[in-house]
Write a protein that holds these residues in place. Structure first.
Motif, PDB file in Angstrom:
ATOM      1  N   ILE A  74       2.523  -0.917  -4.839  1.00 14.40           N
ATOM      2  CA  ILE A  74       2.141   0.048  -5.860  1.00 14.40           C
ATOM      3  C   ILE A  74       3.278   0.158  -6.861  1.00 14.40           C
TER       4      ILE A  74
ATOM      5  N   LEU B 247       3.019  -0.736  -0.546  1.00 14.86           N
ATOM      6  CA  LEU B 247       2.136   0.373  -0.176  1.00 14.86           C
ATOM      7  C   LEU B 247       1.677   0.245   1.266  1.00 14.86           C
TER       8      LEU B 247
ATOM      9  N   LEU C 241      -5.516   7.481  -0.250  1.00 15.67           N
ATOM     10  CA  LEU C 241      -4.147   7.750  -0.718  1.00 15.67           C
ATOM     11  C   LEU C 241      -4.042   9.186  -1.217  1.00 15.67           C
TER      12      LEU C 241
ATOM     13  N   SER D  56       1.443   6.713  -3.466  1.00 15.44           N
ATOM     14  CA  SER D  56       2.201   5.798  -2.601  1.00 15.44           C
ATOM     15  C   SER D  56       2.159   6.265  -1.143  1.00 15.44           C
TER      16      SER D  56
END
Lengths: 356, 356
Positions: free
Chosen positions: B218, B233, B279, B285
């Motif tokens: 990421i 990530l 996420l 992240s």
């Protein structure tokens, strides 16, 4: 071209550098970035260390574990799953392109000089591997002064690949880690010392496992942290000293004729030489001239023999009154120093005819 | 989990797409990005073409030459310097990791639908390879609407490697090329649809020839053009359906529980499946949940057989009233379509316990 190598080269050798731990030995002090700070010449040395090992049937490799503690793993040299023929890395048998572990771990150590020739090496590390992208070490720093700060780019090596980290310092005592500016795999990042038409620029060397050579790219940024508009700057040349791989060396120097960049070229025998590029002062993605022959090549014994011989590799130069002071790693082992005239470099290059 | 594949899959096949030239044939219409524009569902199809060739002793490969003209090179299948065993690329003998040429060249073609099921494919290309980074074609577009523009990321393939290009369009008639946002080698870039705490974010998949797997990273940006602060990530998982390679699929979808990302995972048999990640809504992240098992895997004949079989590969999804509409490439060949409930996806995932 007249190259004046310092008579007492190499100027720094591993034997003069204190290990960071008693159970480690320093095997390399090389590929240093260089700058001037408070009237002193400062080298940011790459110091490579490995565990002391008296057993010649084994290899001990250093790395940071998942908790970022420095650990040592021991390989039996008879282990048929691995290839131990490369002094720098351990490979899985049959896979020389990729590596599993490095045989040493590198950190950065400062060395200081008032005359540019005699250096005092700090006893303690300046930057030590400290995050999961640095678990196999940090390598080949380049330093560029921008405004009042010194920006250090370097290769961070881990199981996640080789990324380019950026750190900054104002005092060469403390530093800030500013994150990974290029994701895996990239290396050899040299920052220009000022904005050009509202953008910062960086030379860099990404590489693909699928296709393409290791060549120099140029990228732009507005804040030094985020980079884009990536373009190939210049390619390898078949049959020449820079036929296999090329990468940026020193941060570019501003001259009356354009940006002068010293870069390394590698041939099919893995011989590393230094040559030069001249880039347009207002558009550094435009090449004006290039060295046809190397400016500096491994000739002296300290350049041809060592941990990985036949290597001259400069990460930094200083210009002073028309003289280039090039500091360069030799044979992945020590640091050497040479002087030559800026004018001689500019005269030696092959100028490209402008396209009509 | 209940997956409702469209009864008349595949929804687009190569045979229904007009070639861009009379001497070429379309061999793939797949891996499309998807969005909604003016009330229509728009697919940005990857259309792969190759020169028509009636001689089974040769292979003809398409590419842009240095002047960006589309040319064809002919290889004799008996040429012992090359390996012709891969349907997708020609390799030098003994070097299956790297390729020399691709056997087809891809461009982007729009397909439009008012019901999301029946698509009319444009007769002409929308984006055709047009610069030196695209000389072997452009592949696997993802499209993200940000403010009033549609941003398309895609892989550009050339002798310089595989870079990620960004183009934007406001009308799906014309587009602007905004340059390479990730240098070689990178792929599978999915942009988040809005800024999160003052930064844009992109999932991406850089890879190193030296060390490391193909995993999802990421990166952040303030302007969509320049990217940095690159971080891993999420990694591959040994022994699972996503053990060999993973990469982002669709641009992340905003849900009440977090950002939902559909990603592809590849196992040791090169079987491609789709799973999901969740996420943190304020810090993408941070991983909240992951599919333990695939959500979509190649089972149907159109998913297991084709140009490169056993592949389901989605570059885009649409959410509507709690239903996910997944458009996905099958077997590097055609496009298929499936529906499933957002709630079922969120319920099916394995939630990580927060670290204490």
């Amino acid at each position: 071209m007249n190259i004046n190598r310092y008579c007492d080269n190499p100027i720094i050798t591993p034997g003069t550098v204190l290990a960071s731990r008693k159970d480690f030995q320093v095997i390399g002090a090389f590929n240093a970035g260089v700058t001037v700070f408070n009237g002193e010449t400062i080298l940011i040395l790459r110091v490579a260390e490995r565990p002391i090992n008296s057993d010649d049937k084994s290899i001990k490799v250093p790395f940071l574990d998942d908790n970022l503690n420095l650990k040592v793993k021991t390989f039996n040299k008879n282990d048929e799953n691995y290839d131990f023929g490369d002094s720098r890395a351990i490979h899985k048998k049959g896979n020389v392109a990729a590596f599993e572990y490095l045989t040493s771990i590198s950190h950065f150590r400062l060395a200081r000089s008032t005359d540019g020739e005699h250096f005092k090496v700090d006893e303690k590390p300046f930057i030590f591997p400290a995050n999961k992208y640095e678990s196999f070490g940090i390598e080949d720093p380049r330093v560029t002064k921008i405004d009042d700060s010194y920006y250090i780019t370097y290769s961070a090596v881990s199981k996640f690949g080789i990324v380019v980290m950026l750190s900054s310092t104002d005092d060469f005592k403390t530093f800030n880690n500013l994150g990974a500016i290029f994701a895996t795999e990239n290396k050899d990042v040299a920052l220009f010392p000022e904005k050009i038409n509202e953008n910062y620029y960086a030379l860099n060397r990404p590489i693909s496992p699928s296709i393409g050579n290791a060549v120099i790219w140029i990228s732009e940024s507005t804040n030094l942290l985020h980079w884009g508009n990536h373009k190939v700057l210049i390619e390898t040349r078949d049959g020449k000293w820079d036929c296999k791989k090329i990468g940026a060396g020193s941060p570019p120097l501003k001259t009356d004729l354009g940006w002068l960049e010293f870069y390394h070229g590698v041939d099919d025998n893995d011989r590393y030489c230094m040559g030069a590029l001249l880039l347009d002062i207002n558009d550094p993605s435009k090449i004006l001239a290039r060295s046809s022959e190397p400016i500096l090549e491994p000739i002296m014994e300290y350049e041809t023999k060592g941990f990985f011989g036949n290597v001259v590799f400069s990460c930094g130069t200083i210009v002073n009154h028309g003289v280039i002071h090039m500091y360069y790693g030799v044979s992945d082992d020590s640091m050497a120093y040479a002087q030559f005239k800026l004018k001689d470099v500019l005269d030696s290059m092959e100028y490209l005819k402008p396209k009509k």
